[in-house]
Design a protein around this motif. Structure first.
Motif, PDB file in Angstrom:
ATOM      1  N   ASP A 178       0.852  -1.189   0.000  1.00 17.97           N
ATOM      2  CA  ASP A 178       0.000   0.000   0.000  1.00 17.97           C
ATOM      3  C   ASP A 178       0.888   1.238   0.000  1.00 17.97           C
ATOM      4  OD1 ASP A 178      -1.748   2.140   0.633  1.00 17.97           O
ATOM      5  OD2 ASP A 178      -3.146   0.754   1.585  1.00 17.97           O
ATOM      6  N   VAL A 179       0.886   1.964  -1.106  1.00 15.12           N
ATOM      7  CA  VAL A 179       1.760   3.121  -1.245  1.00 15.12           C
ATOM      8  C   VAL A 179       1.406   4.217  -0.243  1.00 15.12           C
ATOM      9  CG1 VAL A 179       0.362   4.258  -3.020  1.00 15.12           C
ATOM     10  CG2 VAL A 179       2.825   4.640  -2.936  1.00 15.12           C
ATOM     11  N   ASN A 180       0.177   4.208   0.276  1.00 11.11           N
ATOM     12  CA  ASN A 180      -0.195   5.184   1.302  1.00 11.11           C
ATOM     13  C   ASN A 180       0.687   5.049   2.545  1.00 11.11           C
ATOM     14  OD1 ASN A 180      -2.449   6.717   0.218  1.00 11.11           O
ATOM     15  ND2 ASN A 180      -3.553   4.778   0.224  1.00 11.11           N
ATOM     16  N   GLY A 181       1.242   3.856   2.780  1.00 11.82           N
ATOM     17  CA  GLY A 181       2.129   3.678   3.929  1.00 11.82           C
ATOM     18  C   GLY A 181       3.346   4.575   3.830  1.00 11.82           C
ATOM     19  N   ALA A 182       3.965   4.631   2.630  1.00  9.41           N
ATOM     20  CA  ALA A 182       5.122   5.494   2.450  1.00  9.41           C
ATOM     21  C   ALA A 182       4.731   6.963   2.585  1.00  9.41           C
ATOM     22  CB  ALA A 182       5.754   5.235   1.088  1.00  9.41           C
ATOM     23  N   TYR A 183       3.574   7.320   2.038  1.00 10.10           N
ATOM     24  CA  TYR A 183       3.106   8.701   2.129  1.00 10.10           C
ATOM     25  C   TYR A 183       2.864   9.105   3.588  1.00 10.10           C
ATOM     26  CZ  TYR A 183      -0.049  12.697   1.555  1.00 10.10           C
ATOM     27  OH  TYR A 183      -0.649  13.931   1.634  1.00 10.10           O
ATOM     28  N   ASN A 184       2.215   8.217   4.333  1.00 12.10           N
ATOM     29  CA  ASN A 184       1.946   8.521   5.743  1.00 12.10           C
ATOM     30  C   ASN A 184       3.227   8.584   6.568  1.00 12.10           C
ATOM     31  OD1 ASN A 184      -0.830   8.718   5.420  1.00 12.10           O
ATOM     32  ND2 ASN A 184      -1.153   6.527   5.721  1.00 12.10           N
ATOM     33  N   LEU A 185       4.216   7.778   6.200  1.00 14.05           N
ATOM     34  CA  LEU A 185       5.514   7.891   6.873  1.00 14.05           C
ATOM     35  C   LEU A 185       6.139   9.259   6.598  1.00 14.05           C
ATOM     36  CD1 LEU A 185       7.081   4.365   6.328  1.00 14.05           C
ATOM     37  CD2 LEU A 185       6.783   5.505   8.525  1.00 14.05           C
ATOM     38  N   GLY A 186       5.975   9.735   5.361  1.00 15.66           N
ATOM     39  CA  GLY A 186       6.473  11.077   5.045  1.00 15.66           C
ATOM     40  C   GLY A 186       5.787  12.133   5.881  1.00 15.66           C
ATOM     41  N   LEU A 187       4.461  12.031   6.007  1.00 21.64           N
ATOM     42  CA  LEU A 187       3.713  12.986   6.839  1.00 21.64           C
ATOM     43  C   LEU A 187       4.190  12.946   8.289  1.00 21.64           C
ATOM     44  CD1 LEU A 187       0.052  12.459   5.555  1.00 21.64           C
ATOM     45  CD2 LEU A 187       1.497  14.466   5.172  1.00 21.64           C
ATOM     46  N   LEU A 188       4.381  11.734   8.808  1.00 26.69           N
ATOM     47  CA  LEU A 188       4.806  11.580  10.194  1.00 26.69           C
ATOM     48  C   LEU A 188       6.176  12.213  10.421  1.00 26.69           C
ATOM     49  CD1 LEU A 188       3.748  10.131  12.788  1.00 26.69           C
ATOM     50  CD2 LEU A 188       5.177   8.192  12.140  1.00 26.69           C
ATOM     51  N   GLN A 248      12.606  11.278   1.810  1.00 24.70           N
ATOM     52  CA  GLN A 248      12.832   9.902   1.396  1.00 24.70           C
ATOM     53  C   GLN A 248      11.500   9.161   1.184  1.00 24.70           C
ATOM     54  OE1 GLN A 248      14.717   7.585   4.442  1.00 24.70           O
ATOM     55  NE2 GLN A 248      14.159   5.622   3.470  1.00 24.70           N
ATOM     56  N   TRP A 249      10.575   9.298   2.145  1.00 24.51           N
ATOM     57  CA  TRP A 249       9.302   8.573   2.044  1.00 24.51           C
ATOM     58  C   TRP A 249       8.393   9.181   0.981  1.00 24.51           C
ATOM     59  CZ3 TRP A 249      10.002   4.079   3.589  1.00 24.51           C
ATOM     60  CH2 TRP A 249      10.725   3.795   4.749  1.00 24.51           C
ATOM     61  N   TYR A 250       8.380  10.508   0.890  1.00 23.39           N
ATOM     62  CA  TYR A 250       7.596  11.137  -0.186  1.00 23.39           C
ATOM     63  C   TYR A 250       8.088  10.684  -1.552  1.00 23.39           C
ATOM     64  CZ  TYR A 250       5.415  14.571   2.996  1.00 23.39           C
ATOM     65  OH  TYR A 250       4.675  15.180   3.969  1.00 23.39           O
ATOM     66  N   ARG A 251       9.418  10.651  -1.695  1.00 25.08           N
ATOM     67  CA  ARG A 251       9.981  10.269  -2.982  1.00 25.08           C
ATOM     68  C   ARG A 251       9.632   8.822  -3.318  1.00 25.08           C
ATOM     69  NH1 ARG A 251      13.632  12.862  -5.847  1.00 25.08           N
ATOM     70  NH2 ARG A 251      14.221  14.165  -4.088  1.00 25.08           N
ATOM     71  N   ARG A 252       9.679   7.980  -2.295  1.00 27.87           N
ATOM     72  CA  ARG A 252       9.357   6.569  -2.523  1.00 27.87           C
ATOM     73  C   ARG A 252       7.909   6.413  -2.979  1.00 27.87           C
ATOM     74  NH1 ARG A 252      11.205   1.556   1.239  1.00 27.87           N
ATOM     75  NH2 ARG A 252      10.122  -0.094   0.108  1.00 27.87           N
ATOM     76  N   GLU A 307      -0.603  12.626  -4.183  1.00 28.00           N
ATOM     77  CA  GLU A 307      -0.419  13.517  -3.030  1.00 28.00           C
ATOM     78  C   GLU A 307       1.043  13.540  -2.570  1.00 28.00           C
ATOM     79  OE1 GLU A 307      -2.838  11.292  -3.358  1.00 28.00           O
ATOM     80  OE2 GLU A 307      -4.549  12.649  -3.536  1.00 28.00           O
ATOM     81  N   ALA A 308       1.685  12.390  -2.623  1.00 25.25           N
ATOM     82  CA  ALA A 308       3.100  12.339  -2.245  1.00 25.25           C
ATOM     83  C   ALA A 308       3.948  13.122  -3.233  1.00 25.25           C
ATOM     84  CB  ALA A 308       3.570  10.887  -2.187  1.00 25.25           C
TER      85      ALA A 308
END
Length: 608
Positions: A319-329, A341-345, A353-354
């Protein structure tokens, strides 16, 4: 093709037939009673009772006693019992004799057995002969055979035929739950505006009453995805209590998405503790959305480490939202490098959104080059597939030089299809040595087209075979033949035809026929034409005409000319003239010229 080893599987496939008049024993019936019944049938069978032979064979087949069942089924089949013929096909299929099984299914199907027609249709489809598959599946479906109707619908739907819906409906009306579910999905797609994508969970936005009815039917029969869809429909309508009931039913049957949806329903109702229980269950079953929901729940509670663990779990679940949410965190904690790093991933994975958040972050850091196309970014970061895709992108624009540069980059990293494209380009430029090097990489990596093109390149370098060598045994195969055979074994039709031609040149008619048949059955018109030539030379002109017809229907001019000559020799002048006309239109020039002369001669003969 399904392996049919026990009673349940046999009955579910619809290939096993219980002889008429036979009552299926109840689960409570003891083994003694069944043994006594078997003994009675054995006595009757030994006395020549055909129905007893068929019933006894079916009983033994159901028990898995293939050796015991076979003689009884063969005897009953020989006496004309169509149920026995079908069951004999089932038995032979279990033994691994698919072609012999198909022969008995054909006999039973011709005699009117719908299960046999269904089995025969599936056999042909698995062999790639869709016209034959459609014919027999249609025979089964038109006899109200639910599995036949479903299999026919599946075949038609695969081809994009609008007639699929009719047969899905027919199967659904006869109790086929998967047909009911797929019918509902098909009706859903009809109601979705063209070009509008559905949500990620696969649940359609607008559902007709007809579609909902079939979801209900499938869900009531235990179809867990139908129960999930029905729950989503009801939730959108605000019927939350019933929606929750169907989500619960689906979740208990193991549908992780339903457990996740139930969790959101409970959260919206204010019961976050129960929601977390269902999210945990779904996340442990690999649902990334549920893992994200748990991460968000812990983030709201001020537990960033636990939140990060669940976001990572979501990312691991795809789930790519996991990387996006890590970026937000990370951004909330001012951990800018990690956030980037997480947004780019996530942006590399196509998360809009990322990508936007990454652009903002890069602009804030005075890095305007962050607007560079994402394919290029991925390729420059070392993505082999991205480099290959860039090659495709530039080739589509007509920028062949730039495309070749990206293909070479991907090929240097071991990308098989990129090596093939470089090899083709080098061949086009006359650089045979470079072409061979890349084609070897492609062929070695498993590309059938690469193996065929490499073989053709090597073949072109071979000296021509002198007349006195034709038909002489060859002690060692050349390298080009090995590559042709590798491509042929991977299903490459042109390679199969070429292998057949090489075998024919050696005088190995059996091997040539095998490869021509493989190519012809896969749709090669040259394979069909050559197979016809081979059969005609062996004295099987009627069968040769069948293959020439297939080749001519696919646009092979020489095959059409051969057919014209066949019909002319038979005295069927009108049919001969028709195929001559076809050969004239198909060509090539020398064929068209000969066909025109034959057509004119036949026309004069007809008008005389």
């Amino acid at each position: 093709m399904d392996v049919m080893g026990d009673k349940a599987t046999l009955l579910e496939t619809g290939r096993f037939v219980q002889p008429s008049g036979r009552v299926e024993p109840s689960p409570e019936r003891d083994e003694t009673g069944e043994a006594a019944e078997g003994a009675q049938h054995l006595i009757a069978a030994e006395a020549g009772d055909v129905e007893a032979m068929s019933v006894l064979g079916a009983m033994l087949l159901r028990r898995g006693d293939l050796d015991g069942a076979e003689p009884h089924l063969r005897a009953a089949t020989a006496a004309g019992d169509r149920a026995a013929a079908n069951n004999l096909g089932v038995l032979l299929h279990q033994r691994g004799y698919a072609d012999e099984a198909a022969g008995w299914w054909r006999i039973a199907a011709v005699a009117g057995s719908a299960p046999a027609a269904h089995a025969l249709g599936r056999h042909h489809r698995e062999r790639g002969d869709e016209p034959a598959a459609e014919y027999w599946l249609r025979q089964a479906a038109e006899q109200d055979h639910a599995l036949g109707a479903y299999a026919l619908a599946d075949l038609l739907e695969h081809r994009g035929d609008a007639g699929a819906e009719r047969w899905l409906r027919a199967a659904a009306e006869r109790g086929h739950r998967e047909a009911a579910y797929r019918l509902a999905r098909a009706l859903d797609r009809k109601g979705t505006p063209e070009g509008e994508a559905g949500p990620d969970d696969g649940v359609m936005a607008g559902v007709s009453e007809d579609a909902e009815q079939w979801y209900r039917q499938a869900a009531a029969r235990g179809h867990r995805r139908a129960a999930l869809q029905l729950g989503a429909i009801l939730e959108r309508r605000g019927e939350l209590k019933e929606a929750g009931r169907w989500y619960l039913t689906s979740a208990k049957d193991g549908e992780a998405r339903a457990a996740c949806a139930l969790g959101f329903l409970l959260r919206d109702a204010g019961d976050t503790e129960s929601a977390a229980v269902w999210w945990l269950r779904a996340a442990q079953d690999g649902d990334g959305n549920a893992a994200n929901a748990l991460g968000a729940l812990h983030a709201e509670r001020g537990e960033p480490q636990t939140a990060e663990r669940w976001y990572r779990a979501a990312m691991d679940a795809g789930d790519v939202n996991g990387a996006y949410n890590l970026g937000l965190l990370c951004a909330e904690q001012n951990r800018v490098p990690q956030a980037e790093q997480w947004y780019r991933r996530a942006a590399y994975a196509g998360h809009r959104e990322a990508a936007n958040a990454l652009a903002v972050l890069l602009l804030q850091g005075s890095d305007p080059t962050g607007a560079e196309p994402w394919f290029s970014k991925a390729a420059e970061a070392g993505s082999v597939d991205a480099a290959f895709n860039l090659g495709i992108l530039y080739a589509g624009r007509g920028e062949d030089v730039t495309a070749l540069r990206w293909y070479e980059r991907a090929a240097a990293a071991g990308h098989t299809e990129a090596a093939l494209q470089v090899g083709i380009a080098r061949l086009r430029d006359g650089e045979e040595q470079e072409a061979e090097r890349h084609l070897r990489c492609a062929a070695g990596g498993g590309s059938a087209e690469g193996a065929y093109r490499l073989a053709a390149l090597l073949d072109a370098r071979r000296p021509p075979v002198s007349a006195h060598e034709l038909g002489e045994p060859v002690r060692e195969r050349s390298e080009c033949e090995e590559w042709y055979e590798r491509a042929a074994s991977q299903g490459h039709r042109r390679a199969q035809v070429r292998v057949g031609m090489l075998a024919a040149a050696r005088g190995d008619v059996v091997e040539a026929a095998r490869w021509y048949r493989c190519a012809a059955e896969a749709g090669s018109r040259n394979g069909a034409f050559n197979l016809g030539l081979l059969l005609a030379r062996e004295g099987s002109e009627p069968e040769a005409a069948v293959w020439w017809t297939r080749a001519a229907d696919a646009g092979h001019g020489r095959a059409a000319l051969r057919l014209a000559l066949v019909y002319a020799r038979r005295g069927e002048l009108a049919e001969g003239q028709r195929w001559a006309d076809r050969a004239v239109s198909l060509g090539p020039a020398e064929v068209a010229e000969r066909a025109a002369r034959l057509r004119d001669a036949l026309r004069e003969e007809l008008s005389a």
